[in-house]
Design an enzyme around this catalytic site. Structure first.
Site, PDB file in Angstrom:
ATOM      1  N   ASP A   9      -0.920   5.615  52.671  1.00 31.96           N
ATOM      2  CA  ASP A   9      -2.217   5.100  52.898  1.00 31.96           C
ATOM      3  C   ASP A   9      -2.749   4.161  52.011  1.00 31.96           C
ATOM      4  O   ASP A   9      -2.188   4.267  50.767  1.00 31.96           O
ATOM      5  CB  ASP A   9      -3.264   6.313  53.254  1.00 31.96           C
ATOM      6  CG  ASP A   9      -4.766   6.091  53.448  1.00 31.96           C
ATOM      7  OD1 ASP A   9      -5.129   5.302  54.154  1.00 31.96           O
ATOM      8  OD2 ASP A   9      -5.380   6.433  52.746  1.00 31.96           O
ATOM      9  N   ASP A  11      -6.525   3.112  51.396  1.00 35.50           N
ATOM     10  CA  ASP A  11      -7.887   3.387  50.544  1.00 35.50           C
ATOM     11  C   ASP A  11      -8.056   4.871  50.140  1.00 35.50           C
ATOM     12  O   ASP A  11      -7.593   5.663  50.955  1.00 35.50           O
ATOM     13  CB  ASP A  11      -9.123   3.140  51.437  1.00 35.50           C
ATOM     14  CG  ASP A  11      -9.222   1.601  51.865  1.00 35.50           C
ATOM     15  OD1 ASP A  11     -10.413   1.291  51.919  1.00 35.50           O
ATOM     16  OD2 ASP A  11      -8.588   1.033  52.147  1.00 35.50           O
ATOM     17  N   ASP A 172      -4.835  10.845  51.813  1.00 31.45           N
ATOM     18  CA  ASP A 172      -5.771  11.635  51.145  1.00 31.45           C
ATOM     19  C   ASP A 172      -6.615  12.155  52.102  1.00 31.45           C
ATOM     20  O   ASP A 172      -7.820  12.587  51.593  1.00 31.45           O
ATOM     21  CB  ASP A 172      -6.492  10.614  50.314  1.00 31.45           C
ATOM     22  CG  ASP A 172      -7.392   9.593  50.894  1.00 31.45           C
ATOM     23  OD1 ASP A 172      -8.728   9.708  50.444  1.00 31.45           O
ATOM     24  OD2 ASP A 172      -6.786   8.804  51.659  1.00 31.45           O
TER      25      ASP A 172
END
Length: 234
Positions: A9, A11, A172
């Site tokens: 991922d 961001d 996240d």
């Protein structure tokens, strides 16, 4: 070798983009004379792409007759202001360099719009991650598996002929955990991003890491990479 490729991922995982996103959101809102949002509000809004971010940030969301104009202002502004405060988290570049040196294929899989992904990947990762799959406006977005399978294909792995347990996705958020589950790949969650550990712990994952160095340790323990020096990596 446990894992044949690693997907990241963007961001909240590789890059701390929150302040530039917040500034761009508030620029668009202020241009339209709407109330602005706090950094913590924007933190809760991110994860499902910039359109969803602006739907949550704009009063009335998509039902607001000025939403499309607001969203267009955001996209234009963010494209030229996405590296003002954005930077890799501590230890990320050293980790990526170590992984690159091992030869393990890597890709970015994100819901960020493709033009912004292309700019950030080019300017901030110095060629360490050759494939970056964002939202192109056509393909389904995460948590759908389509972006994962597209990244795999660009790395030379076909979803129907690849042992999916040998593909690792690192993220996240709850969106990332669901994406990995939907694609049938393993998931590692990092605690330094945009979601609290209390939200991440109940989600399906193989490991929770608290620093980029811990990802290298996990990969060594699973046999994905041979032992490498990690003492200097945060």
């Amino acid at each position: 070798m446990k894992y044949d490729a690693i997907l990241f991922d963007l961001d909240g995982t590789l890059l701390n983009t929150l302040e530039d996103l917040c500034d761009s959101v508030n620029y668009a809102l202020s241009q339209m004379h709407f109330p602005t949002r706090t950094l913590e509000e924007v933190r809760c809004f991110v994860g499902n792409g910039v359109r969803n971010l602006m739907i949550k940030a704009t009063p009335g969301g998509e039902d607001n007759p000025q939403f499309e104009e607001t969203f267009a202002i955001f996209k234009k502004y963010y494209l030229t202001h996405n590296q003002i405060k954005t930077k890799p988290y501590p230890g990320i570049m050293d980790m990526l360099q170590t992984l690159h040196d091992t030869g393990i294929p890597m890709a970015i899989v994100t819901n960020k719009n493709q033009p912004s992904v292309d700019v950030l990947a080019r300017d901030l990762f110095q060629g360490l991650i050759p494939v970056a799959v964002g939202d192109n406006g056509v393909r389904n977005r995460k948590p759908d598996a389509a972006p994962v399978w597209e990244a795999m294909a660009q790395l030379g792995f076909h979803k129907d002929t690849t042992d999916l347990s040998r593909i690792l996705y690192v993220g996240d958020s709850e969106v990332d955990a669901a994406t990995a589950a939907n694609a049938g790949v393993d998931c590692v969650l990092c605690s330094w991003g945009f979601r609290p550990v209390s939200l991440l712990e109940p989600l399906p994952h193989k490991a929770m890491i608290h620093s980029p160095r811990e990802l290298l340790v996990y990969l060594q323990e699973t046999g994905a990479i041979e032992g490498t020096g990690t003492s200097g990596i945060q």
